[in-house]
Structure formats: C-alpha cells, structure tokens
Design a protein around this motif. Structure first.
Motif, mmCIF file in Angstrom:
data_model
loop_
_atom_site.group_PDB
_atom_site.id
_atom_site.type_symbol
_atom_site.label_atom_id
_atom_site.label_comp_id
_atom_site.label_asym_id
_atom_site.label_seq_id
_atom_site.Cartn_x
_atom_site.Cartn_y
_atom_site.Cartn_z
ATOM 1 N N ARG A 292 0.827 -1.212 0.000
ATOM 2 C CA ARG A 292 0.000 0.000 0.000
ATOM 3 C C ARG A 292 0.856 1.254 0.000
ATOM 4 N NH1 ARG A 292 -5.766 0.215 3.070
ATOM 5 N NH2 ARG A 292 -6.317 2.394 2.657
ATOM 6 N N SER A 293 2.035 1.178 0.539
ATOM 7 C CA SER A 293 2.917 2.345 0.600
ATOM 8 C C SER A 293 3.643 2.598 -0.716
ATOM 9 C CB SER A 293 3.954 2.166 1.714
ATOM 10 O OG SER A 293 4.759 1.018 1.460
ATOM 11 N N ASP A 294 3.539 1.656 -1.666
ATOM 12 C CA ASP A 294 4.265 1.778 -2.931
ATOM 13 C C ASP A 294 3.325 1.852 -4.126
ATOM 14 O OD1 ASP A 294 6.683 1.956 -4.388
ATOM 15 O OD2 ASP A 294 6.588 -0.182 -4.889
ATOM 16 N N LEU A 295 2.086 2.206 -3.894
ATOM 17 C CA LEU A 295 1.108 2.252 -4.982
ATOM 18 C C LEU A 295 1.465 3.308 -6.023
ATOM 19 C CD1 LEU A 295 -2.229 1.981 -2.949
ATOM 20 C CD2 LEU A 295 -1.282 0.254 -4.511
ATOM 21 N N LYS A 296 1.234 2.940 -7.284
ATOM 22 C CA LYS A 296 1.434 3.861 -8.400
ATOM 23 C C LYS A 296 0.154 3.895 -9.240
ATOM 24 C CE LYS A 296 6.434 3.118 -8.784
ATOM 25 N NZ LYS A 296 7.534 2.694 -9.679
ATOM 26 N N PRO A 297 -0.126 5.041 -9.901
ATOM 27 C CA PRO A 297 -1.316 5.111 -10.752
ATOM 28 C C PRO A 297 -1.359 3.966 -11.762
ATOM 29 C CG PRO A 297 -0.410 7.298 -10.469
ATOM 30 C CD PRO A 297 0.585 6.342 -9.858
ATOM 31 N N GLY A 298 -2.494 3.300 -11.843
ATOM 32 C CA GLY A 298 -2.647 2.163 -12.741
ATOM 33 C C GLY A 298 -2.595 0.824 -12.041
ATOM 34 N N ASP A 299 -2.135 0.804 -10.769
ATOM 35 C CA ASP A 299 -2.145 -0.449 -10.010
ATOM 36 C C ASP A 299 -3.587 -0.868 -9.732
ATOM 37 O OD1 ASP A 299 0.596 -0.564 -9.955
ATOM 38 O OD2 ASP A 299 0.796 0.278 -7.930
ATOM 39 N N LEU A 300 -3.793 -2.169 -9.554
ATOM 40 C CA LEU A 300 -5.113 -2.697 -9.248
ATOM 41 C C LEU A 300 -5.243 -2.948 -7.752
ATOM 42 C CD1 LEU A 300 -5.661 -5.279 -12.147
ATOM 43 C CD2 LEU A 300 -6.192 -2.828 -12.082
ATOM 44 N N LEU A 301 -6.368 -2.573 -7.183
ATOM 45 C CA LEU A 301 -6.632 -2.776 -5.768
ATOM 46 C C LEU A 301 -7.834 -3.698 -5.607
ATOM 47 C CD1 LEU A 301 -6.025 0.532 -6.369
ATOM 48 C CD2 LEU A 301 -5.638 0.396 -3.927
ATOM 49 N N PHE A 302 -7.769 -4.570 -4.599
ATOM 50 C CA PHE A 302 -8.801 -5.590 -4.438
ATOM 51 C C PHE A 302 -9.362 -5.589 -3.021
ATOM 52 C CE2 PHE A 302 -5.976 -6.922 -7.824
ATOM 53 C CZ PHE A 302 -6.848 -7.363 -8.810
ATOM 54 N N TRP A 303 -10.650 -5.901 -2.926
ATOM 55 C CA TRP A 303 -11.335 -6.042 -1.647
ATOM 56 C C TRP A 303 -11.956 -7.431 -1.583
ATOM 57 C CZ3 TRP A 303 -10.582 -1.601 -4.157
ATOM 58 C CH2 TRP A 303 -10.246 -0.444 -3.418
ATOM 59 N N SER A 304 -11.954 -8.012 -0.378
ATOM 60 C CA SER A 304 -12.408 -9.391 -0.236
ATOM 61 C C SER A 304 -13.181 -9.569 1.067
ATOM 62 C CB SER A 304 -11.206 -10.341 -0.251
ATOM 63 O OG SER A 304 -11.585 -11.652 0.107
ATOM 64 N N HIS A 305 -14.080 -10.561 1.063
ATOM 65 C CA HIS A 305 -14.782 -10.934 2.290
ATOM 66 C C HIS A 305 -13.982 -11.946 3.098
ATOM 67 C CE1 HIS A 305 -18.291 -8.600 1.450
ATOM 68 N NE2 HIS A 305 -18.617 -9.270 0.359
ATOM 69 N N GLY A 306 -12.792 -12.311 2.560
ATOM 70 C CA GLY A 306 -11.938 -13.257 3.279
ATOM 71 C C GLY A 306 -11.193 -14.177 2.345
ATOM 72 N N GLY A 307 -9.932 -13.843 2.038
ATOM 73 C CA GLY A 307 -9.114 -14.698 1.185
ATOM 74 C C GLY A 307 -9.296 -14.405 -0.293
ATOM 75 N N SER A 308 -8.374 -14.921 -1.097
ATOM 76 C CA SER A 308 -8.396 -14.655 -2.537
ATOM 77 C C SER A 308 -9.625 -15.240 -3.218
ATOM 78 C CB SER A 308 -7.126 -15.214 -3.188
ATOM 79 O OG SER A 308 -7.051 -16.622 -2.996
ATOM 80 N N GLY A 309 -10.232 -16.237 -2.616
ATOM 81 C CA GLY A 309 -11.418 -16.837 -3.210
ATOM 82 C C GLY A 309 -12.687 -16.047 -2.983
ATOM 83 N N SER A 310 -12.605 -14.996 -2.176
ATOM 84 C CA SER A 310 -13.796 -14.199 -1.861
ATOM 85 C C SER A 310 -13.637 -12.745 -2.277
ATOM 86 C CB SER A 310 -14.086 -14.276 -0.359
ATOM 87 O OG SER A 310 -14.365 -15.597 0.043
ATOM 88 N N ILE A 311 -12.765 -12.484 -3.239
ATOM 89 C CA ILE A 311 -12.591 -11.118 -3.742
ATOM 90 C C ILE A 311 -13.876 -10.673 -4.436
ATOM 91 C CG2 ILE A 311 -11.405 -9.749 -5.508
ATOM 92 C CD1 ILE A 311 -8.843 -11.238 -4.717
ATOM 93 N N TYR A 312 -14.354 -9.502 -4.075
ATOM 94 C CA TYR A 312 -15.625 -9.042 -4.633
ATOM 95 C C TYR A 312 -15.524 -7.696 -5.346
ATOM 96 C CZ TYR A 312 -16.034 -5.880 -0.570
ATOM 97 O OH TYR A 312 -15.817 -4.905 0.375
ATOM 98 N N HIS A 313 -14.377 -7.004 -5.264
ATOM 99 C CA HIS A 313 -14.283 -5.683 -5.876
ATOM 100 C C HIS A 313 -12.862 -5.394 -6.316
ATOM 101 C CE1 HIS A 313 -15.639 -1.636 -6.805
ATOM 102 N NE2 HIS A 313 -14.638 -1.126 -6.100
#
Length: 353
Positions: A292-313
């Motif tokens: 998060r401290s090294d983000l650059k424009p164009g990087d993708l950000l993800f949100w999850s309800h728990g783990g990579s299998g529950s990514i929703y956004h």
C-alpha cells in the motif's frame, strides 16, 4: 420531439439523412472552455447560455442514465441551440430550443429562470422542462422491461411519444415514419461523445498503466451495471438473484454501463488482456503484488470478504490516495478516496498488471 408524417415527414427524412452524413464534424466549443459536471465528467461544445441550465437539469435528475452530454446532444439535434422563432419553429408546431409542442410544454414547463413567465422560448424554462421530461422517460424506460439502451427508449418517447415505444416494444423501427424516430435516436447517441469534455482526472505520463487509467477516466459518470461492459465498452448487464437489483427491481438488465471488473478489463484492453471477474484479475496479476505504501497510478486494488477466493471488488489506483472505480448498482463510475471506496477492513491488497 415532434412526430411528423406524410409529405412533411418525407422532407424531414431527407434532412435526417443529411445530418447522418455530417455527424462526424466536430462541433465548435463557441470559444468557451469545458465545464465541470457533478458526476465528475465535463461538458464542451455547448453555448455558454445553455451550460448552466444543462448542468442544473442533469443534477435535478436521479436517473443514472441522465448525463449533460445526453441533454446537449438532444438539444443540438432538436434545434442546434437556436432560440429565435424563425429558426426554432418546426412545420409540426414544435417550438423553442427543446422543440416542445405547446400542449406538451404545459405539462413539463415551469418558470425556472424566475422571470415571471413560463415560456418554451426561455432557455432555462425549456432546458429544465426537457430535463424533467427526459428524466421521467428514462425512469419509464428502466421500469418497462423493454430491451435495449434505456437512453434510446427515452429518446424515442420524447420524439414520437411513449405510446409508440409501447406499441413497438422498444424503439420504433426504420419503417415507422420513414425512419424519423429511429434516426433521431441514432444520431443523438452517436454525437454524445462530442459534448463530453476531458475528464477532471488528469493523468500524466505514458505507458500501459497511464494509458489504462486515462482510458478509464473517460468513463467517469457511466452507470454501474452488474455483469455489463467489456473490452468494447459499456453494455446492459443482468441480475443473478443477489446482484444487480435496485429498490427491489432488476436494474442491471436495463442499464448500459460497467461493473467493477469490466471497467478494469476495458481500461487495459487490448495491451493487457485481463480476465473478466475481479477474482480472476487478482489471480492473473497476484505474482506482482504491491504494498500500500508503494502504490502507483494504474495499479489494481482488491477487496475481499476473506481470502483470494472471496474477492468481490477491484479498482484502479488513480494517485493521491484516490481510486477510479465502478462502485455498485445505483452509482456511477467515479473517483473516490481509497480509504472510503469500500469497507477498509475488506481491503485485500494490490497488484501491478
């Protein structure tokens, strides 16, 4: 908005064909700069005396499909922004810059400019009445269940009357009224981009990431449609029993737009051909994690309800602590702070495509 038949309709048909031949001409900006809009886009190519009213009419409508560019393109098609009785009176009796029949204006007109008179010749009164009528038609179109772009359905209703949309179960075909309504809709939708000014999100630099962010920024203000959109642009979506609903109705099936992952896919295509869903996009880029401290424009950000299998956004980092995203049903593509774009506790991580 007039509906013409017979000999008059034949003449208009020829005029429409001529217009189709010139819609590729860039419409002059009348010497004024682009004007910002509430939804994050901007407006250009509109005479100064119309701009404020167009933005006000847009802001007064809560339908996601309403945009300043839609109203502007419609005004250009109706009257070319003319306001004189000689230039803005049709053979069918439609009058003023928004080409209202007096009987129709009686329903939608108000003294919006506060000059003590309700007049379809006053720019403010005419544009606000146009906005009210179009907002109502967009709502009817969304709730109708008829196939196609809700903007096209609403425009057809403005031109020919909603009863014609009901008669044909959609936009009347070319065979109706010598194609007047069919071409009216097609012309307005085709020239809308000419009134959309540059995005208020300024992206510097070059390369895949900057180009993707710049491309996505041109879609600020586009409605969210669950399951809609893809590499070629926005499209209607669908409802899956859980997602895509607004106020208990399936909104996605009648909304032309993007969902979160289709916006990302569209932004990076074709240089980087990401898969369709947020979870799959994480899987395709997870070997290039970014703190998060090294983000650059164009990087993708993800949100999850728990783990990579529950990514929703998924969203695109836009710089300065902001993200560019298609958030959820009922909202539009927007720039939002990373800290409030989605629940902070759901933030899962970032990758570099």
């Amino acid at each position: 908005m007039k509906m013409l038949t017979g000999a008059v309709g034949a003449v208009i048909g020829l005029v429409v064909l001529a217009l189709l031949a010139v819609v590729s001409v860039v419409i002059a900006d009348d010497g004024a700069s682009a004007t910002g809009t509430a939804n994050g886009g901007s407006l250009q190519g509109v005479p100064a005396e119309f701009r404020g009213w167009i933005l006000k009419a847009d802001a007064a409508c809560k339908e996601p499909a309403m945009t300043p560019a839609l109203l502007s393109a419609q005004l250009w098609q109706e009257s070319k922004f003319q306001t004189s009785k000689k230039e803005a009176t049709s053979d069918a009796g439609a009058q003023g810059p928004a080409q209202f029949l007096p009987s129709t204006f009686a329903t939608w007109g108000r003294d919006d400019d506060g000059n003590g008179e309700v007049s379809l010749w006053d720019i403010g009164d005419a544009v606000m009445a146009q906005g009210r009528m179009m907002c109502s038609l967009l709502r009817q179109a969304k709730n109708s269940g008829y196939p196609g772009d809700v903007r096209a359905l609403a425009l057809a209703g403005y031109n020919a009357g909603w009863f014609r949309v009901e008669q044909y179960g959609g936009v009347p075909p070319k065979s109706f009224a010598r194609g007047e309504t069919y071409n009216y809709v097609r012309i307005i939708l085709s020239i809308m981009p000419r009134f959309q000014g540059p995005s208020l999100l300024q992206v510097s630099g070059s390369g895949t990431a900057a180009d993707a962010l710049r491309k996505a920024a041109t879609r600020i203000g586009t409605p969210y449609a669950w399951g809609g959109g893809g590499p070629s642009g926005p499209s209607t979506g669908f409802c899956d029993g859980t997602n895509g609903y607004l106020s208990g109705r399936c909104s996605a099936s009648s909304t032309v737009g993007f969902d979160c992952s289709s916006l990302v896919q569209y932004a990076f295509w074709p240089k980087t051909q990401l898969p369709r869903t947020a979870a799959a996009q994480y899987g395709a880029t997870s070997d290039r994690p970014v703190s998060r401290s090294d983000l650059k424009p164009g990087d993708l950000l993800f949100w999850s309800h728990g783990g990579s299998g529950s990514i929703y956004h998924v969203a695109i980092y836009a710089g300065d602590g902001n993200v560019l995203q298609a958030p959820r049903t009922g909202r539009n593509v927007e720039v939002a702070p990373l800290t409030s774009a989605m629940p902070q506790n759901d933030y899962y991580g970032a990758t570099r495509p």
